[in-house]
Write an enzyme that holds these catalytic residues in place. Sequence first.
Site, mmCIF file in Angstrom:
data_model
loop_
_atom_site.group_PDB
_atom_site.id
_atom_site.type_symbol
_atom_site.label_atom_id
_atom_site.label_comp_id
_atom_site.label_asym_id
_atom_site.label_seq_id
_atom_site.Cartn_x
_atom_site.Cartn_y
_atom_site.Cartn_z
ATOM 1 N N GLN A 113 0.832 -1.174 0.026
ATOM 2 C CA GLN A 113 -0.151 0.109 -0.024
ATOM 3 C C GLN A 113 0.786 1.125 0.123
ATOM 4 O O GLN A 113 1.681 1.528 0.944
ATOM 5 C CB GLN A 113 -0.851 -0.071 1.253
ATOM 6 C CG GLN A 113 -1.873 1.283 1.189
ATOM 7 C CD GLN A 113 -2.655 1.508 2.578
ATOM 8 O OE1 GLN A 113 -1.756 1.544 3.684
ATOM 9 N NE2 GLN A 113 -3.815 1.669 2.721
ATOM 10 N N HIS A 183 2.368 6.199 14.402
ATOM 11 C CA HIS A 183 1.561 6.629 13.337
ATOM 12 C C HIS A 183 0.383 7.684 13.755
ATOM 13 O O HIS A 183 -0.465 7.514 14.664
ATOM 14 C CB HIS A 183 0.814 5.494 12.547
ATOM 15 C CG HIS A 183 -0.132 5.815 11.477
ATOM 16 N ND1 HIS A 183 0.240 6.407 10.389
ATOM 17 C CD2 HIS A 183 -1.464 5.621 11.614
ATOM 18 C CE1 HIS A 183 -0.860 6.595 9.559
ATOM 19 N NE2 HIS A 183 -1.994 6.178 10.410
ATOM 20 N N HIS A 185 -1.993 11.329 11.843
ATOM 21 C CA HIS A 185 -2.199 12.125 10.716
ATOM 22 C C HIS A 185 -1.712 13.436 10.967
ATOM 23 O O HIS A 185 -0.352 13.545 10.956
ATOM 24 C CB HIS A 185 -3.571 12.215 10.285
ATOM 25 C CG HIS A 185 -4.046 10.544 10.106
ATOM 26 N ND1 HIS A 185 -5.345 10.262 10.053
ATOM 27 C CD2 HIS A 185 -3.200 9.647 9.879
ATOM 28 C CE1 HIS A 185 -5.505 8.968 9.815
ATOM 29 N NE2 HIS A 185 -4.363 8.321 9.707
ATOM 30 N N MET A 256 -5.261 9.444 13.909
ATOM 31 C CA MET A 256 -4.853 8.402 14.574
ATOM 32 C C MET A 256 -3.994 8.594 15.680
ATOM 33 O O MET A 256 -3.124 9.607 15.470
ATOM 34 C CB MET A 256 -4.353 7.224 13.338
ATOM 35 C CG MET A 256 -5.634 6.523 12.651
ATOM 36 S SD MET A 256 -4.897 5.674 11.179
ATOM 37 C CE MET A 256 -5.553 4.154 11.892
HETATM 38 CU CU CU Z 1 -3.786 6.508 9.777
#
Ligand code: CU
Length: 316
Positions: A113, A183, A185, A256
Amino acid sequence: MPNVVAHEVDELICTAMNLDPTESYIVRFTPHASKETAHHMMLYGCRAPASSNPSWVCNKAETPAAPMQNAVCSDGPRQIIFAWALDAPEKALPEGVGLRVSGDTGINYLVVQLHYAKAFPPGVTDNSGYTVELTRTRPAQQVGYLVLGNWGVIPPHTPEFFLDSFCEFPLNYTIYPIAYRTHSHNLGVVTSGYRIREGQWMEIGRNSPQLPQAFYNVSNPGMDIRPGDVLASRCVMNSVSRDMDTKLGPTNHDEMCNFYIMYSTNEQGHMENTMCFQSSNPDAQLDDFPPDAGSLDGLPGAEAAKEKFNSVLQMK
Ligand code: CU
Ligand code: CU
């Protein structure tokens, strides 16, 4: 990637490869991508990919309500295999450690991805991807992943909103953290993860999710996590730029807060991603996070992270 064209900035595109059905172990990941093209590049394991096309847009997480549409996998959740960002070098797993795939693991396909950094000019296509080196010989230790994180909402206009997660170590065997990944955003400033044993906090990793979201070596190499330990993570979010609640969720409009631990273990059972998730509004709180849990101090690249964070806010 089979001559993929990114049509817009931040497009997430997937491609799948069917694995040989014989149980095998990944021992090395060699990325073929550059930061000019790829913001980050994930490698997932699937029972089956969400599309039979050579490549497809895959910007949604699998949910029971929408198992296929724009997802990575169908027929079960995606399993994290690896992550790459910002020209990070290849990663060889330690001697005697491998990541089990095929056989009866439920990982029949590898799916790349790729988060494209920008739209391509006419005539340009992309062939980024990974080379993975596998062995058929079962190594002494295998790799697994444990993820800490949160669900809920982040209130607006808050310079430092803490998302804390903690749980008793949920596995019944000992693990040895190899690497960690943070992680978020746009709102994540710094994320840290800890092992707590007999009241003593030991840092597993601490980094800004505004820096490349690759796997980094753990802060205390050789550390173990065993039954009886407690795990904790904290994400510091800056929502000054937001006028409304920001939901924790999978899309780029959501936020997130994830702290991934890549570990090795002598356990021979199948590894599934283990989750330790908590509400953004926990009933219980851990008050004794180390003072630097929410700090960028001492992190390589912290200044760049701060600048990037400021510019992210200004672009808003
Ligand atoms: Cu994310
Ligand atoms: Cu990315």
